[in-house]
Design a protein around this motif. Structure first.
Motif, PDB file in Angstrom:
ATOM      1  N   UNK A 111       0.836  -1.201   0.000  1.00  0.00           N
ATOM      2  CA  UNK A 111       0.000   0.000   0.000  1.00  0.00           C
ATOM      3  C   UNK A 111       0.868   1.248   0.000  1.00  0.00           C
ATOM      4  N   UNK A 112       0.354   2.324  -0.574  1.00  0.00           N
ATOM      5  CA  UNK A 112       1.056   3.599  -0.556  1.00  0.00           C
ATOM      6  C   UNK A 112       1.303   4.025   0.889  1.00  0.00           C
ATOM      7  N   UNK A 113       2.535   4.442   1.178  1.00  0.00           N
ATOM      8  CA  UNK A 113       2.876   4.896   2.509  1.00  0.00           C
ATOM      9  C   UNK A 113       3.199   3.779   3.483  1.00  0.00           C
ATOM     10  N   UNK A 114       3.283   2.536   3.009  1.00  0.00           N
ATOM     11  CA  UNK A 114       3.562   1.402   3.880  1.00  0.00           C
ATOM     12  C   UNK A 114       4.791   0.647   3.394  1.00  0.00           C
ATOM     13  N   UNK A 115       5.493   0.068   4.357  1.00  0.00           N
ATOM     14  CA  UNK A 115       6.625  -0.784   4.035  1.00  0.00           C
ATOM     15  C   UNK A 115       6.130  -2.176   3.683  1.00  0.00           C
ATOM     16  N   UNK A 116       6.640  -2.734   2.620  1.00  0.00           N
ATOM     17  CA  UNK A 116       6.427  -4.141   2.290  1.00  0.00           C
ATOM     18  C   UNK A 116       7.624  -4.579   1.454  1.00  0.00           C
ATOM     19  N   UNK A 117       8.615  -5.207   2.084  1.00  0.00           N
ATOM     20  CA  UNK A 117       9.822  -5.568   1.348  1.00  0.00           C
ATOM     21  C   UNK A 117       9.537  -6.620   0.289  1.00  0.00           C
ATOM     22  N   UNK A 118      10.205  -6.497  -0.841  1.00  0.00           N
ATOM     23  CA  UNK A 118      10.140  -7.527  -1.861  1.00  0.00           C
ATOM     24  C   UNK A 118      11.127  -8.626  -1.535  1.00  0.00           C
TER      25      UNK A 118
END
Length: 302
Positions: A111-118
């Motif tokens: 989501x925009x503004x959230x961390x989510x590592x690939x």
């Protein structure tokens, strides 16, 4: 001079990583180095295609040159690396140049503004030789760092995170929030203890943790504006919630695994999937984690 290594590709996540890394470089005087891996192995074989390798290398270098140009500094070192694993390429390069920090962006699936590592960020979190920072999606448009949060649970790893957070807060003249999340479900039940006895034991343990937190904050240098926050709940979830009100969150690695390597524990695993600010994860077993990037500072009150 300290080195900040930034993982680069043609995604918006790389732009976010570069924006965050530049803020750190501006505050510390560190030099940025940009690296991009392209899927090719340079070992000679019957199926090797030198033309394909050259094409992929040129493509990666073009992306690097474009990112470097956006910084307005033609002296920024760039590295186009032949490797099917970007995480392995960054890991090896970080060791070779003695990087103080590796910065990567979040995947576009978050989501925009959230961390989510690939996948690259995930793999770096399991053995990186230096701290790893994950910038949230859309971070390129964010403002300055005014509030720094740190996860603290009295462990050696969290003590190192607190020292590192103190350095960061000083460098940015930011406020520091030292966050202790008390999870009562993790307090073991002593054998043969009745419920009233267990409840009293749990309350005593909680009070002990509160006092340790207050003592740790009171011992910080007087020139650092710090606030103790004692919360109840699941640590990873609560830290992710608190990340909405800070500009940077710093946490230590889990309490076991190789020394001087980032190791992703359960709390951090939860945090980095929903954080609303950049997250820095420190290697295990180092004095302060970011001492190579930020000036050394005493963390005991004078």
């Amino acid at each position: 001079m300290s080195e900040i290594l930034v993982g680069i590709d043609d995604s918006a996540g790389a732009e976010d990583a570069l924006a965050f890394a530049r803020r750190l470089a501006d505050a510390t005087g560190a030099r940025l180095q940009l690296a991009s891996a392209y899927p090719y192995e340079e070992w000679p074989s019957r199926v090797a295609s030198h033309e394909l390798g050259a094409f992929l290398r040129d493509e990666a270098q073009a992306v690097l040159d474009g990112r470097a140009a956006s910084l307005g500094d033609d002296t920024v070192p760039t590295h186009a690396i032949a490797d099917h694993s970007p995480a392995r390429a960054l890991h090896r390069l970080a060791e070779r140049i003695g990087a103080a920090l590796i910065v990567v962006g979040s995947t576009h699936r978050g989501a925009i503004g959230r961390v989510l590592p690939g996948s690259t960020g995930e793999r770096l979190m399991h053995g990186s030789p230096c701290p790893v920072a994950i910038a949230p999606r859309g971070h390129a448009a964010e403002g300055p760092i005014g509030v720094v949060g740190v996860g603290y649970d009295t462990s050696d790893e969290s003590e190192a995170a607190l020292r590192a957070a103190c350095r960061v807060a000083r460098a940015f003249n930011a406020h520091l929030r030292v966050i202790r999340v008390f999870d009562a479900t993790r307090v073991g039940t002593p054998a043969l203890m009745t419920f009233p006895g267990y409840e009293a034991f749990n309350q005593d343990y909680e009070q002990d943790q509160r006092e340790r937190l207050e003592h740790a904050v009171a011992a910080l240098p007087s020139d650092v504006s710090a606030k103790a926050m004692f919360l109840s709940g699941r640590p990873g979830t609560e830290l992710a919630t608190q990340s909405q009100d800070v500009d940077l969150m710093i946490v230590g690695s889990r309490g076991y695994g190789p020394m001087a390597a980032v190791m992703l524990g359960g709390t951090t695993h939860t945090l980095i999937r929903d954080a609303a600010c950049p997250v820095v994860v420190l290697p295990r077993g180092t004095e302060g984690g970011l001492e190579a990037l930020f000036p050394r500072a005493e963390v005991a009150a004078s």
